[in-house]
Design an enzyme around this catalytic site. Structure first.
Site, mmCIF file in Angstrom:
data_model
loop_
_atom_site.group_PDB
_atom_site.id
_atom_site.type_symbol
_atom_site.label_atom_id
_atom_site.label_comp_id
_atom_site.label_asym_id
_atom_site.label_seq_id
_atom_site.Cartn_x
_atom_site.Cartn_y
_atom_site.Cartn_z
ATOM 1 C CG ASP A 60 -2.016 -1.095 1.450
ATOM 2 O OD1 ASP A 60 -2.774 -1.483 0.100
ATOM 3 O OD2 ASP A 60 -2.190 -1.558 2.290
ATOM 4 N NE ARG A 68 1.037 -0.107 4.408
ATOM 5 C CZ ARG A 68 0.214 0.448 5.374
ATOM 6 N NH1 ARG A 68 0.283 1.248 6.425
ATOM 7 N NH2 ARG A 68 -1.172 -0.099 5.251
ATOM 8 N NE ARG A 133 -6.143 5.080 3.282
ATOM 9 C CZ ARG A 133 -6.547 4.069 3.602
ATOM 10 N NH1 ARG A 133 -7.160 3.911 4.830
ATOM 11 N NH2 ARG A 133 -6.545 2.923 2.760
ATOM 12 C CE LYS A 163 -6.267 1.319 -0.939
ATOM 13 N NZ LYS A 163 -4.911 0.659 -0.377
ATOM 14 C CG HIS A 164 -11.311 0.210 1.037
ATOM 15 N ND1 HIS A 164 -10.865 1.712 1.174
ATOM 16 C CD2 HIS A 164 -10.478 -0.261 1.277
ATOM 17 C CE1 HIS A 164 -9.537 1.654 1.682
ATOM 18 N NE2 HIS A 164 -9.157 0.437 1.762
ATOM 19 C CG HIS A 176 -7.976 -0.675 9.999
ATOM 20 N ND1 HIS A 176 -8.451 0.301 9.400
ATOM 21 C CD2 HIS A 176 -6.846 -1.412 9.230
ATOM 22 C CE1 HIS A 176 -7.501 0.221 7.991
ATOM 23 N NE2 HIS A 176 -6.836 -0.765 8.256
ATOM 24 C CG ASP A 247 -9.686 -3.730 3.488
ATOM 25 O OD1 ASP A 247 -8.438 -4.101 3.510
ATOM 26 O OD2 ASP A 247 -10.257 -2.879 3.855
#
Length: 335
Positions: A60, A68, A133, A163-164, A176, A247
């Site tokens: 990602d 990342r 985002r 996404k998503h 999450h 996901d």
């Protein structure tokens, strides 16, 4: 059919065994797997060497707080910053969106990976997980930005993943850590959150990642476990013919489906082609769960195909005469 996570910056013996399993379609990398550009390229090569068949290597690398790989890579702003000035300068905003996509994808491809799971197609309404985002609060603006982002990724030879689905940006909860419910009707979602996805699919997006959000007026199951969302809305209504990805099944909202095996089967039975198992401690039970299931090698081949032609072609492309110096001599460039 599983895209798995590994623990560190090098493969251990157990992870090498996992990669021998027929059901492992690829590996997704995180910040825990990154120390440097050279190291991540070596890790990617080791992953490919450990598998008896072609595998996806993904990350990602959206920009902003979801980036990342950092040291030695360009500092990518969050998508919202790219569209902040859209009303005053739509052309300039879209050019910047396309450059962001091309640069992100080029750097990731140069490190030996196949794809970054991008772009975010959610509408920006303050969701705790999405935040900046998302490109914008106006679905029409998001739709235009998505088309530009998909084009930029494709220029760099990278598959694009929306996404998503069918839209995570309007609910407040972060999947999450919590269950998220969106009580709007399908008609309301069609008029708002589905608009960007339709545009991204029309622009040629290669994959769609599902949300763990529940839309009870459409289906009592989370979207990624819903055949209605995947087969009826995404594939039949929107005409999507690409790869459907779940996901991460380690997220709290996915627990609604049950234990690890139940989560894996719920997503595959609903129509997901690939299931993300990002937490290494969940890989063994996920592998046990899929014993005997038919493999979907076409999904992996579809995503590997675009990447295979991309990087070599990029360096030879006369439109990007500075590609080699950009990617290898001046790391850390900021869009």
């Amino acid at each position: 059919m599983l895209v798995i996570g590994v623990a560190g910056t090098e493969l251990n013996a157990v992870e090498r065994q996992w990669l021998q399993h027929d059901a492992v379609a690829g590996v997704i990398l995180f910040a825990r797997n990154f120390a440097s550009r050279q190291q991540v390229a070596e890790l990617t090569a080791a992953i490919r060497a450990a598998s008896p068949r072609p595998v996806l290597v993904a990350v990602d690398q959206e920009g902003g707080r979801v980036q990342r790989f950092r040291d030695g890579y360009s500092t990518l702003p969050p998508l919202q910053e790219l569209a902040d000035n859209f009303a005053a300068d739509p052309g300039g905003s879209l050019a910047r969106v396309r450059e962001h996509a091309w640069l992100m994808a080029s750097e990731i491809r140069a490190s030996g990976l196949d794809l970054s799971f991008a772009p975010v197609a959610d509408v920006g309404h303050g969701n705790l997980a999405i935040g900046n985002r998302a490109f914008h609060a106006d679905p029409a603006v998001v739709a235009q930005c998505l088309a530009a982002y998909v084009a930029g990724m494709h220029e760099a030879g990278m598959p694009a993943t929306l996404k998503h689905f069918p839209g995570h940006g309007t609910v407040r909860e972060d999947t999450h850590v919590a269950i998220a419910r969106d009580d709007r009707s399908l008609e309301q979602l069609r008029a708002h959150d589905l608009v960007p996805f339709a545009a991204g699919i029309a622009a040629g997006a290669d994959a769609v990642m599902m949300a763990h959000v529940v839309y009870p007026q459409v289906d009592p199951a989370p979207a990624g476990c819903s055949a209605r969302w995947i087969n009826q809305v995404l594939r039949e209504e929107l005409g999507f013919r690409g790869v459907v990805v779940s996901d991460d099944i380690g997220m709290a909202a996915s627990f609604q489906a049950g234990g690890v095996a139940a989560r894996v089967h719920a997503h595959l039975d609903a129509g997901c082609d690939l299931v993300l198992v990002c937490h290494p401690e969940l890989v063994e039970p996920a592998l046990d769960a899929v014993q005997g299931r038919a493999l979907n090698t076409a999904a992996v081949a579809a995503l590997l195909g675009r990447g295979a032609l991309g990087w070599a072609g990029l360096l030879a492309d006369s439109r990007y005469p500075g590609a080699q110096s950009l990617l290898f001599e001046t790391p850390g460039r900021t869009v």
